[in-house]
Design a protein around this motif. Structure first.
Motif, mmCIF file in Angstrom:
data_model
loop_
_atom_site.group_PDB
_atom_site.id
_atom_site.type_symbol
_atom_site.label_atom_id
_atom_site.label_comp_id
_atom_site.label_asym_id
_atom_site.label_seq_id
_atom_site.Cartn_x
_atom_site.Cartn_y
_atom_site.Cartn_z
ATOM 1 N N UNK A 44 13.637 -49.761 -42.749
ATOM 2 C CA UNK A 44 14.187 -48.531 -43.326
ATOM 3 C C UNK A 44 15.466 -48.841 -44.090
ATOM 4 N N UNK A 45 16.211 -49.849 -43.607
ATOM 5 C CA UNK A 45 17.408 -50.249 -44.346
ATOM 6 C C UNK A 45 17.008 -50.894 -45.672
ATOM 7 N N UNK A 46 15.992 -51.751 -45.591
ATOM 8 C CA UNK A 46 15.561 -52.474 -46.790
ATOM 9 C C UNK A 46 15.015 -51.513 -47.833
ATOM 10 N N UNK A 47 14.199 -50.570 -47.358
ATOM 11 C CA UNK A 47 13.567 -49.643 -48.296
ATOM 12 C C UNK A 47 14.457 -48.439 -48.604
ATOM 13 N N UNK A 48 15.617 -48.431 -47.985
ATOM 14 C CA UNK A 48 16.579 -47.361 -48.244
ATOM 15 C C UNK A 48 15.985 -45.982 -47.994
ATOM 16 N N UNK A 49 15.419 -45.838 -46.788
ATOM 17 C CA UNK A 49 14.745 -44.591 -46.446
ATOM 18 C C UNK A 49 15.724 -43.418 -46.399
ATOM 19 N N UNK A 50 16.956 -43.739 -45.935
ATOM 20 C CA UNK A 50 17.915 -42.655 -45.723
ATOM 21 C C UNK A 50 18.309 -41.974 -47.024
ATOM 22 N N UNK A 51 18.090 -42.711 -48.152
ATOM 23 C CA UNK A 51 18.466 -42.132 -49.440
ATOM 24 C C UNK A 51 17.507 -41.031 -49.870
ATOM 25 N N UNK A 52 16.370 -40.925 -49.157
ATOM 26 C CA UNK A 52 15.402 -39.902 -49.529
ATOM 27 C C UNK A 52 15.963 -38.517 -49.241
ATOM 28 N N UNK A 53 15.524 -37.614 -50.036
ATOM 29 C CA UNK A 53 15.946 -36.234 -49.801
ATOM 30 C C UNK A 53 15.371 -35.763 -48.479
ATOM 31 N N UNK A 54 16.057 -34.836 -47.793
ATOM 32 C CA UNK A 54 15.601 -34.414 -46.472
ATOM 33 C C UNK A 54 14.205 -33.774 -46.478
ATOM 34 N N UNK A 55 13.798 -33.228 -47.582
ATOM 35 C CA UNK A 55 12.476 -32.598 -47.596
ATOM 36 C C UNK A 55 11.343 -33.565 -47.976
ATOM 37 N N UNK A 56 11.681 -34.831 -48.115
ATOM 38 C CA UNK A 56 10.637 -35.820 -48.420
ATOM 39 C C UNK A 56 10.314 -36.611 -47.171
ATOM 40 N N UNK A 57 9.062 -37.041 -47.064
ATOM 41 C CA UNK A 57 8.696 -37.886 -45.937
ATOM 42 C C UNK A 57 7.661 -38.915 -46.376
ATOM 43 N N UNK A 58 7.678 -40.016 -45.690
ATOM 44 C CA UNK A 58 6.704 -41.067 -46.017
ATOM 45 C C UNK A 58 5.581 -40.985 -45.010
ATOM 46 N N UNK A 59 4.389 -40.771 -45.521
ATOM 47 C CA UNK A 59 3.242 -40.628 -44.618
ATOM 48 C C UNK A 59 2.474 -41.938 -44.541
ATOM 49 N N UNK A 60 1.780 -42.035 -43.432
ATOM 50 C CA UNK A 60 0.961 -43.234 -43.265
ATOM 51 C C UNK A 60 -0.317 -43.064 -44.080
ATOM 52 N N UNK A 61 -0.727 -44.134 -44.665
ATOM 53 C CA UNK A 61 -1.889 -44.079 -45.551
ATOM 54 C C UNK A 61 -3.135 -44.505 -44.786
ATOM 55 N N UNK A 62 -4.119 -43.660 -44.829
ATOM 56 C CA UNK A 62 -5.346 -43.980 -44.085
ATOM 57 C C UNK A 62 -6.031 -45.231 -44.614
ATOM 58 N N UNK A 63 -5.777 -45.572 -45.872
ATOM 59 C CA UNK A 63 -6.432 -46.748 -46.465
ATOM 60 C C UNK A 63 -5.993 -48.042 -45.808
ATOM 61 N N UNK A 64 -4.851 -47.980 -45.117
ATOM 62 C CA UNK A 64 -4.378 -49.188 -44.445
ATOM 63 C C UNK A 64 -5.059 -49.417 -43.110
ATOM 64 N N UNK A 65 -5.997 -48.546 -42.790
ATOM 65 C CA UNK A 65 -6.662 -48.611 -41.498
ATOM 66 C C UNK A 65 -7.188 -49.999 -41.165
ATOM 67 N N UNK A 66 -7.823 -50.609 -42.145
ATOM 68 C CA UNK A 66 -8.462 -51.892 -41.896
ATOM 69 C C UNK A 66 -7.463 -52.917 -41.370
ATOM 70 N N UNK A 67 -6.272 -52.887 -41.944
ATOM 71 C CA UNK A 67 -5.267 -53.859 -41.525
ATOM 72 C C UNK A 67 -4.854 -53.650 -40.078
#
Lengths: 553, 117
Positions: A380-403
């Motif tokens: 989260x530090x690397x991707x700078x998650x905290x800089x996101x606006x409070x109404x934004x969220x990162x969702x998990x992608x179902x396409x990554x299921x295989x991994x």
């Protein structure tokens, strides 16, 4: 001035003029052809050649010359006699007193007769063989056909097996005509001369049909043998081509797999395989070893089969040795790392953690999957998650299921013995030693959140050091008090097999519109809550008369 | 035709009898056999002798030894085997019977000398 040719007669070298050579060559060809049918043809022709060589030597010594000329050859042939002379004298000598009688007369051969055929000439061919009118054979076949139809099969087999008389020689053999004049003459002479022997073999002659039948069977056997041989050859070729295609297919497969593993790090058909079990800096080496291990034998099979079928290309000794050495090295590398990796899974450890949940007010719980993606602190530090606006969220992608297939959690819902709901997490992992295994299992991170009556589950767990796979497993057990109402979102189906769709089906709900199902905790476990109104209408629909009298609880 | 046939029959048996008789005199080379047969006016060309010798050998009546030659390849010198000797004795007997039979049959009839052959 004449051109000379150097010839070698059984190890002795002669210089011979071109013309003389032609005469000699033709003579020897005639002689060889003449004795071709004799069992001792090689011995006789060698004797004659040796004698010719000797006569040449005598001639050269007598005349004191070095080259054989046409005149010499003619003199030698005159002394030795021409093939015509041989034939004339053979009439005198052929049936020797020392020879036992054997029938060298014209023997008929079994062929299909294309000149006198109704269907394919099988019948007239057989008739020719026995020297009878084809009508009888045809009649016999017709009778067998009517008597069960076996005649048709027999006819087809004979059709396939018996060859057609194509050449003139075939047709003559079919009709039992001798194929050359001398043969005919010899046969005639023999008939006259061999009268005495024939008498002694009278009992043989008295059974011509038995002999013909035997010869017929023999001939048929010959044809059948040839046919089977030919068919077997084709069959082998067919198998060879099949093997070839299969091997080539596998080769393409291994190449694609190898490239995919090297570039992407995984190979689609085997997405269940946790490729992270390999240490990253060894992975490519192991992939290469595995590739060579599979590819080299396939290549060898392809080359050998190719050689076997088409008789082209092969593996020479040095190439073969190199391939073998490389293959053995690949096996060595693969086995070494396989054992090393397998050792990492020697012991297993597990521990469980129990979380007490807050009871919901109306004893109703809502279960859903958490679609938020989890990030470690570093990420989260690397991707700078905290800089996101409070109404934004990162969702998990179902396409990554295989991994993350191997990081799926399993959820079961049971009845709680106490009034409070409880979530039990059972962690499990493997390692080289117990300490490692326990550490690995404690490194599993799982996020579960409760917001009043809403229980949010993550679809998968995370390993803290994400680079290696240690057979981590996480089983969740949710224990809910009796009579608790559970509203389960349909996406929970991915971690929990309680039949959400079946429950919706039972309530006649369209699962495209309704995204959850309602269950009730009973003494016997979780059960689908059936809407009585709906079932009532179902029963009414199915019972046409007096249905109003039926009461549904 | 009938004449030729009878001649063939007569010559056939005699030829082998003669060959065996010639070889019986001692180890002998094929071309020497031919020379004798030519002298006897039985066989004229050499090539016909080889199949005959081969067959007699295969029937166990003859055997041969390889002898090195100064003028070409090694030569086959033919000798009579024990069995050949037995057969020859029988043939001798038969020949005397035949000669007697023929002589008796011809009797006083004048027979022209067949030396034109």
């Amino acid at each position: 001035m004449n051109k000379t040719i150097i010839i070698n007669i059984n190890g002795i070298v002669f210089h011979i003029e071109e013309d003389a050579y032609e005469v000699l060559k033709n003579y020897m060809t005639d002689v060889k052809r003449h004795f071709m049918n004799s069992a001792d043809s090689l011995e006789i022709t060698t004797d004659i050649e040796n004698r010719i060589a000797e006569m040449f030597n005598e001639l050269l010594a007598r005349d004191g010359k070095q080259v054989i000329i046409e005149q010499d050859v003619n003199a030698v042939i005159g002394q030795m006699g021409t093939v015509a002379d041989f034939e004339r004298s053979e009439q005198d000598t052929e049936p020797s007193f020392a020879d036992t009688y054997y029938n060298t007369g014209a023997t008929r051969r079994l062929f299909r007769d294309p000149d006198n055929r109704l269907v394919s000439g099988v019948c007239s061919g057989i008739a020719n063989y026995f020297d009878i009118n084809p009508v009888w054979i045809r009649l016999a076949f017709a009778l067998i056909v009517f008597a069960g139809g076996a005649g048709i099969i027999l006819y087809i087999i004979l059709w396939i097996v018996i060859p057609k008389a194509v050449t003139r020689a075939d047709r003559m053999a079919m009709r039992g005509e001798k194929q050359n004049l001398e043969g005919f003459r010899r046969n005639f002479e023999q008939e006259m001369a061999g009268m005495k022997q024939n008498l002694s073999n009278f009992h043989n002659e008295a059974r011509p049909f038995a002999y013909k039948a035997r010869d017929f069977a023999g001939d048929f056997g010959d044809h059948l043998g040839n046919f089977v041989k030919g068919a077997a050859r084709y069959f082998l070729k067919f198998i060879g081509v099949a093997i070839l295609l299969t091997c080539v297919g596998f080769m393409v497969f291994t190449i694609v797999g190898f490239v995919a593993l090297l570039s992407v790090g995984r190979f689609e058909p085997f997405h269940n395989l946790p490729y992270t079990l390999l240490q990253h800096h060894h992975a490519n080496l192991i992939f290469t070893a595995a590739f060579l291990m599979a590819f080299i034998p396939l290549l060898c099979i392809v080359l050998l089969v190719f050689k076997g079928i088409f008789n082209v290309g092969s593996i020479n000794r040095s190439t073969g040795t190199t391939a073998l050495v490389i293959w053995l090295c690949a096996i060595g590398v693969f086995v070494y790392y396989s054992i090393g990796i397998a050792a990492e899974y020697r012991t297993s450890a597990s521990y469980s953690e129990t979380i007490t949940l807050k009871p919901a007010k109306d004893n109703t719980y809502y279960l859903t999957l958490n679609d938020l993606k989890y990030f470690t602190a570093e990420d989260s530090a690397r991707l700078n998650i905290k800089a996101l606006a409070p109404n934004m969220k990162i969702t998990d992608d179902e396409d990554n299921d295989f991994d993350h297939y191997h990081q799926r959690v399993g959820l079961t819902i049971e009845k709680s013995d106490v009034a409070t709901p409880v979530l039990i997490k059972q962690y499990h992992a493997r390692g080289r030693y117990y300490d490692d295994a326990l550490t690995n299992s404690r490194n599993i991170k799982y996020i579960f959140t409760q917001q009043d009556s809403l229980l949010k589950f993550d679809e998968r767990f995370y390993a803290k050091n994400d680079d290696l796979w240690h057979d981590e497993e996480l089983f969740l057990t949710l224990k809910l008090p009796l009579h608790a109402k559970v509203v389960v979102d349909h996406n929970v189906d991915r971690i929990c097999g309680i039949g959400i769709y079946d429950c919706n089906e039972l309530n006649k709900l369209d699962h495209n519109k309704v995204t959850n199902a309602t269950f009730v905790m009973t003494e016997g476990g979780l059960e689908c809550k059936v809407d009585t109104l709906v079932t009532d209408t179902i029963i009414r629909k199915h019972l046409p008369v007096d249905s109003s009298k039926i009461r549904v609880k | 035709m009938i004449v030729e046939n009878t001649q063939t029959q007569m010559r056939k048996g005699v030829l082998e009898y003669c060959i065996l008789s010639i070889i019986a005199k001692g180890e002998i080379y094929a071309s020497d056999i031919i020379a004798e047969l030519k002298k006897a006016q039985l066989l004229v060309v050499e090539g016909t002798l080889y199949p005959l010798l081969t067959r007699l050998k295969n029937n166990g009546l003859l055997s041969y030894n390889w002898v090195e030659s100064t003028s070409g390849p090694p030569r086959k010198y033919y000798v009579l085997s024990d069995e050949g000797r037995k057969v020859l004795e029988q043939l001798d007997k038969t020949w005397h019977e035949l000669a007697f039979a023929v002589q008796t049959s011809i009797g006083e009839r004048k027979v022209k000398d067949g030396s034109e052959r």
